[in-house]
Design a protein around this motif. Sequence first.
Motif, PDB file in Angstrom:
ATOM      1  N   GLU A  31      -8.432 -10.873   8.785  1.00  0.00           N
ATOM      2  CA  GLU A  31      -7.751 -10.454  10.015  1.00  0.00           C
ATOM      3  C   GLU A  31      -8.715 -10.214  11.172  1.00  0.00           C
ATOM      4  OE1 GLU A  31      -4.226  -9.806  10.831  1.00  0.00           O
ATOM      5  OE2 GLU A  31      -4.312 -11.311   9.248  1.00  0.00           O
ATOM      6  N   VAL A  32      -9.901  -9.710  10.884  1.00  0.00           N
ATOM      7  CA  VAL A  32     -10.859  -9.425  11.957  1.00  0.00           C
ATOM      8  C   VAL A  32     -11.864 -10.562  12.160  1.00  0.00           C
ATOM      9  CG1 VAL A  32     -10.602  -6.923  11.808  1.00  0.00           C
ATOM     10  CG2 VAL A  32     -12.404  -8.054  10.478  1.00  0.00           C
ATOM     11  N   GLY A  33     -11.685 -11.675  11.466  1.00  0.00           N
ATOM     12  CA  GLY A  33     -12.509 -12.856  11.690  1.00  0.00           C
ATOM     13  C   GLY A  33     -13.885 -12.805  11.063  1.00  0.00           C
ATOM     14  N   LEU A  34     -14.016 -12.081   9.949  1.00  0.00           N
ATOM     15  CA  LEU A  34     -15.296 -11.990   9.247  1.00  0.00           C
ATOM     16  C   LEU A  34     -15.229 -12.747   7.928  1.00  0.00           C
ATOM     17  CD1 LEU A  34     -15.927  -8.224   9.938  1.00  0.00           C
ATOM     18  CD2 LEU A  34     -17.303 -10.103  10.816  1.00  0.00           C
ATOM     19  N   PRO A  35     -16.360 -13.213   7.407  1.00  0.00           N
ATOM     20  CA  PRO A  35     -16.359 -13.923   6.127  1.00  0.00           C
ATOM     21  C   PRO A  35     -15.780 -13.050   5.011  1.00  0.00           C
ATOM     22  CG  PRO A  35     -18.486 -14.157   7.210  1.00  0.00           C
ATOM     23  CD  PRO A  35     -17.709 -13.151   8.003  1.00  0.00           C
ATOM     24  N   THR A  36     -14.962 -13.636   4.169  1.00  0.00           N
ATOM     25  CA  THR A  36     -14.245 -12.867   3.144  1.00  0.00           C
ATOM     26  C   THR A  36     -15.127 -12.414   1.988  1.00  0.00           C
ATOM     27  OG1 THR A  36     -13.571 -14.911   2.046  1.00  0.00           O
ATOM     28  CG2 THR A  36     -12.041 -13.966   3.669  1.00  0.00           C
ATOM     29  N   GLY A  37     -16.327 -12.921   1.889  1.00  0.00           N
ATOM     30  CA  GLY A  37     -17.215 -12.519   0.799  1.00  0.00           C
ATOM     31  C   GLY A  37     -18.191 -11.415   1.153  1.00  0.00           C
ATOM     32  N   LEU A  38     -18.044 -10.796   2.324  1.00  0.00           N
ATOM     33  CA  LEU A  38     -18.981  -9.746   2.746  1.00  0.00           C
ATOM     34  C   LEU A  38     -18.951  -8.514   1.856  1.00  0.00           C
ATOM     35  CD1 LEU A  38     -18.811  -9.608   6.642  1.00  0.00           C
ATOM     36  CD2 LEU A  38     -20.751 -10.243   5.223  1.00  0.00           C
ATOM     37  N   LEU A  39     -17.812  -8.235   1.234  1.00  0.00           N
ATOM     38  CA  LEU A  39     -17.684  -7.027   0.412  1.00  0.00           C
ATOM     39  C   LEU A  39     -17.262  -7.399  -1.011  1.00  0.00           C
ATOM     40  CD1 LEU A  39     -15.868  -4.794   3.046  1.00  0.00           C
ATOM     41  CD2 LEU A  39     -18.261  -4.610   2.329  1.00  0.00           C
ATOM     42  N   PRO A  40     -18.169  -7.976  -1.785  1.00  0.00           N
ATOM     43  CA  PRO A  40     -17.826  -8.365  -3.158  1.00  0.00           C
ATOM     44  C   PRO A  40     -17.882  -7.150  -4.099  1.00  0.00           C
ATOM     45  CG  PRO A  40     -20.085  -8.931  -2.721  1.00  0.00           C
ATOM     46  CD  PRO A  40     -19.538  -8.349  -1.444  1.00  0.00           C
ATOM     47  N   LEU A  41     -16.925  -6.266  -3.949  1.00  0.00           N
ATOM     48  CA  LEU A  41     -16.937  -5.016  -4.699  1.00  0.00           C
ATOM     49  C   LEU A  41     -16.310  -5.183  -6.076  1.00  0.00           C
ATOM     50  CD1 LEU A  41     -16.000  -2.611  -1.787  1.00  0.00           C
ATOM     51  CD2 LEU A  41     -18.255  -3.384  -2.517  1.00  0.00           C
ATOM     52  N   LYS A  42     -16.495  -4.172  -6.916  1.00  0.00           N
ATOM     53  CA  LYS A  42     -16.035  -4.216  -8.297  1.00  0.00           C
ATOM     54  C   LYS A  42     -15.470  -2.852  -8.668  1.00  0.00           C
ATOM     55  CE  LYS A  42     -17.931  -5.044 -12.885  1.00  0.00           C
ATOM     56  NZ  LYS A  42     -19.139  -5.327 -13.651  1.00  0.00           N
ATOM     57  N   ASP A  43     -14.356  -2.853  -9.366  1.00  0.00           N
ATOM     58  CA  ASP A  43     -13.738  -1.600  -9.818  1.00  0.00           C
ATOM     59  C   ASP A  43     -13.441  -0.652  -8.657  1.00  0.00           C
ATOM     60  OD1 ASP A  43     -13.792  -2.439 -12.482  1.00  0.00           O
ATOM     61  OD2 ASP A  43     -15.802  -1.620 -12.789  1.00  0.00           O
ATOM     62  N   ILE A  44     -12.720  -1.163  -7.663  1.00  0.00           N
ATOM     63  CA  ILE A  44     -12.328  -0.347  -6.518  1.00  0.00           C
ATOM     64  C   ILE A  44     -11.326   0.704  -6.986  1.00  0.00           C
ATOM     65  CG2 ILE A  44     -11.141  -0.332  -4.281  1.00  0.00           C
ATOM     66  CD1 ILE A  44     -12.240  -3.169  -3.833  1.00  0.00           C
ATOM     67  N   ILE A  45     -11.567   1.939  -6.600  1.00  0.00           N
ATOM     68  CA  ILE A  45     -10.678   3.045  -6.943  1.00  0.00           C
ATOM     69  C   ILE A  45      -9.677   3.284  -5.817  1.00  0.00           C
ATOM     70  CG2 ILE A  45     -10.572   5.524  -7.427  1.00  0.00           C
ATOM     71  CD1 ILE A  45     -13.514   5.252  -8.427  1.00  0.00           C
ATOM     72  N   GLU A  46     -10.193   3.240  -4.565  1.00  0.00           N
ATOM     73  CA  GLU A  46      -9.354   3.580  -3.416  1.00  0.00           C
ATOM     74  C   GLU A  46      -9.821   2.790  -2.210  1.00  0.00           C
ATOM     75  OE1 GLU A  46      -8.358   7.833  -2.682  1.00  0.00           O
ATOM     76  OE2 GLU A  46      -9.448   7.494  -0.805  1.00  0.00           O
ATOM     77  N   CYS A  47      -8.863   2.365  -1.409  1.00  0.00           N
ATOM     78  CA  CYS A  47      -9.138   1.628  -0.182  1.00  0.00           C
ATOM     79  C   CYS A  47      -8.215   2.171   0.891  1.00  0.00           C
ATOM     80  CB  CYS A  47      -8.889   0.140  -0.416  1.00  0.00           C
ATOM     81  SG  CYS A  47      -9.089  -0.891   1.032  1.00  0.00           S
ATOM     82  N   GLY A  48      -8.773   2.636   2.008  1.00  0.00           N
ATOM     83  CA  GLY A  48      -7.959   3.190   3.079  1.00  0.00           C
ATOM     84  C   GLY A  48      -8.270   2.545   4.409  1.00  0.00           C
ATOM     85  N   TYR A  49      -7.240   2.461   5.273  1.00  0.00           N
ATOM     86  CA  TYR A  49      -7.403   1.838   6.586  1.00  0.00           C
ATOM     87  C   TYR A  49      -6.536   2.563   7.606  1.00  0.00           C
ATOM     88  CZ  TYR A  49      -7.072  -1.726  10.268  1.00  0.00           C
ATOM     89  OH  TYR A  49      -7.091  -2.398  11.467  1.00  0.00           O
ATOM     90  N   VAL A  50      -7.165   3.014   8.700  1.00  0.00           N
ATOM     91  CA  VAL A  50      -6.449   3.646   9.806  1.00  0.00           C
ATOM     92  C   VAL A  50      -6.404   2.607  10.930  1.00  0.00           C
ATOM     93  CG1 VAL A  50      -6.368   5.564  11.433  1.00  0.00           C
ATOM     94  CG2 VAL A  50      -7.332   5.912   9.142  1.00  0.00           C
ATOM     95  N   GLU A  51      -5.242   2.007  11.123  1.00  0.00           N
ATOM     96  CA  GLU A  51      -5.125   0.893  12.073  1.00  0.00           C
ATOM     97  C   GLU A  51      -5.471   1.287  13.500  1.00  0.00           C
ATOM     98  OE1 GLU A  51      -2.076  -2.745  13.152  1.00  0.00           O
ATOM     99  OE2 GLU A  51      -1.369  -1.095  11.909  1.00  0.00           O
ATOM    100  N   GLU A  52      -5.062   2.459  13.946  1.00  0.00           N
ATOM    101  CA  GLU A  52      -5.276   2.834  15.354  1.00  0.00           C
ATOM    102  C   GLU A  52      -6.747   2.993  15.729  1.00  0.00           C
ATOM    103  OE1 GLU A  52      -4.674   7.513  15.990  1.00  0.00           O
ATOM    104  OE2 GLU A  52      -2.951   6.565  15.024  1.00  0.00           O
ATOM    105  N   THR A  53      -7.594   3.372  14.769  1.00  0.00           N
ATOM    106  CA  THR A  53      -9.024   3.532  15.060  1.00  0.00           C
ATOM    107  C   THR A  53      -9.882   2.438  14.432  1.00  0.00           C
ATOM    108  OG1 THR A  53      -9.379   4.929  13.118  1.00  0.00           O
ATOM    109  CG2 THR A  53      -8.823   6.047  15.191  1.00  0.00           C
ATOM    110  N   GLY A  54      -9.325   1.700  13.479  1.00  0.00           N
ATOM    111  CA  GLY A  54     -10.095   0.680  12.772  1.00  0.00           C
ATOM    112  C   GLY A  54     -10.962   1.248  11.660  1.00  0.00           C
ATOM    113  N   PHE A  55     -10.785   2.530  11.345  1.00  0.00           N
ATOM    114  CA  PHE A  55     -11.599   3.160  10.302  1.00  0.00           C
ATOM    115  C   PHE A  55     -11.168   2.677   8.912  1.00  0.00           C
ATOM    116  CE2 PHE A  55     -12.389   6.780   7.358  1.00  0.00           C
ATOM    117  CZ  PHE A  55     -13.766   6.700   7.364  1.00  0.00           C
ATOM    118  N   VAL A  56     -12.144   2.307   8.104  1.00  0.00           N
ATOM    119  CA  VAL A  56     -11.907   1.812   6.745  1.00  0.00           C
ATOM    120  C   VAL A  56     -12.808   2.575   5.785  1.00  0.00           C
ATOM    121  CG1 VAL A  56     -12.096  -0.202   5.223  1.00  0.00           C
ATOM    122  CG2 VAL A  56     -11.465  -0.520   7.596  1.00  0.00           C
ATOM    123  N   TRP A  57     -12.282   2.872   4.594  1.00  0.00           N
ATOM    124  CA  TRP A  57     -13.145   3.395   3.543  1.00  0.00           C
ATOM    125  C   TRP A  57     -12.790   2.725   2.222  1.00  0.00           C
ATOM    126  CZ3 TRP A  57      -9.007   6.382   5.159  1.00  0.00           C
ATOM    127  CH2 TRP A  57      -8.130   6.851   4.172  1.00  0.00           C
TER     128      TRP A  57
END
Length: 197
Positions: A31-57
Motif C-alpha cells: 500500500e505504501v509502495g515499498l518492497p514486500t520483502g523488507l520485513l521477513p519476520l517469523k512467528d509474529i505475535i501482534e501487528c498493529g496499525y494506526v491509520e491516522e498517524t501511520g504508526f505501526v508496531w
Amino acid sequence: MVLITEEIRAKAMIVYGDEIGQEKTVFLLQEVGLPTGLLPLKDIIECGYVEETGFVWLKQKKKIEHKFQKVGRQVIYGTDITAYVEKYKIKKLTGVKVKELMVWVTLGDIVVEDPENGKITFRSPTGLFRTFPASAFDGEGPVREIKEPMGVLDKKNTKETNEVKEGMVGNEDKKEAILAMEGMVVNEVKEAILAKE
C-alpha cells in the motif's frame, strides 16, 4: 522505541498471530509502495496499525536474522519493531539493525527516493546511508533465530563477501554494491577522524 499505550491501541487495527500478521505486513508494504520483502519476520505475535498517524508496531517471539542475498546484507529484526509509514517511506524505525562490515548499525529510515528507477535508501539515525535497487528486497527468504550476541563476526559472511569482491561468485551489480559500500564506510570513518582532530 515508542511505548504502545492504551490510547494508541484504542485507535489501532490490531491482529494477532503469525499468518494474519504476515499478510497485513505485506499488504501495508504494498500500500505504501515499498518492497514486500523488507520485513521477513517469523512467528509474529501482534501487528498493529494506526491509520491516522501511520504508526505501526510488530511483535515477534524471537529476534531473527535475515540475509538479503542480492545486496549481501545481514539484518537483525528484534522482538519489537515500531515505525511510522507513509507513501514510499518508513520513518523513525526501531528494532532493526544491519551489518556494515563488522559493525551492527541501527536503521532509522527507509525511503524509495526514485520509484520510477526502483532505488531504495536506508538511513541510520547517525546519518549513514546506503542506496540499493528496490528489487533486491522483493519477496522473502529464510530467516534464522538469533542465538549468538549481536556484534559477533560472521566468518561465513566475510568469506562470501571476499569471494564476491574477487569476482569468484555473484554478478557484477552485487560486486559493485559491496565495493561501493565499503568505500563509503572507509571515507566516513576518515572524515569522522579528521573532524575530531
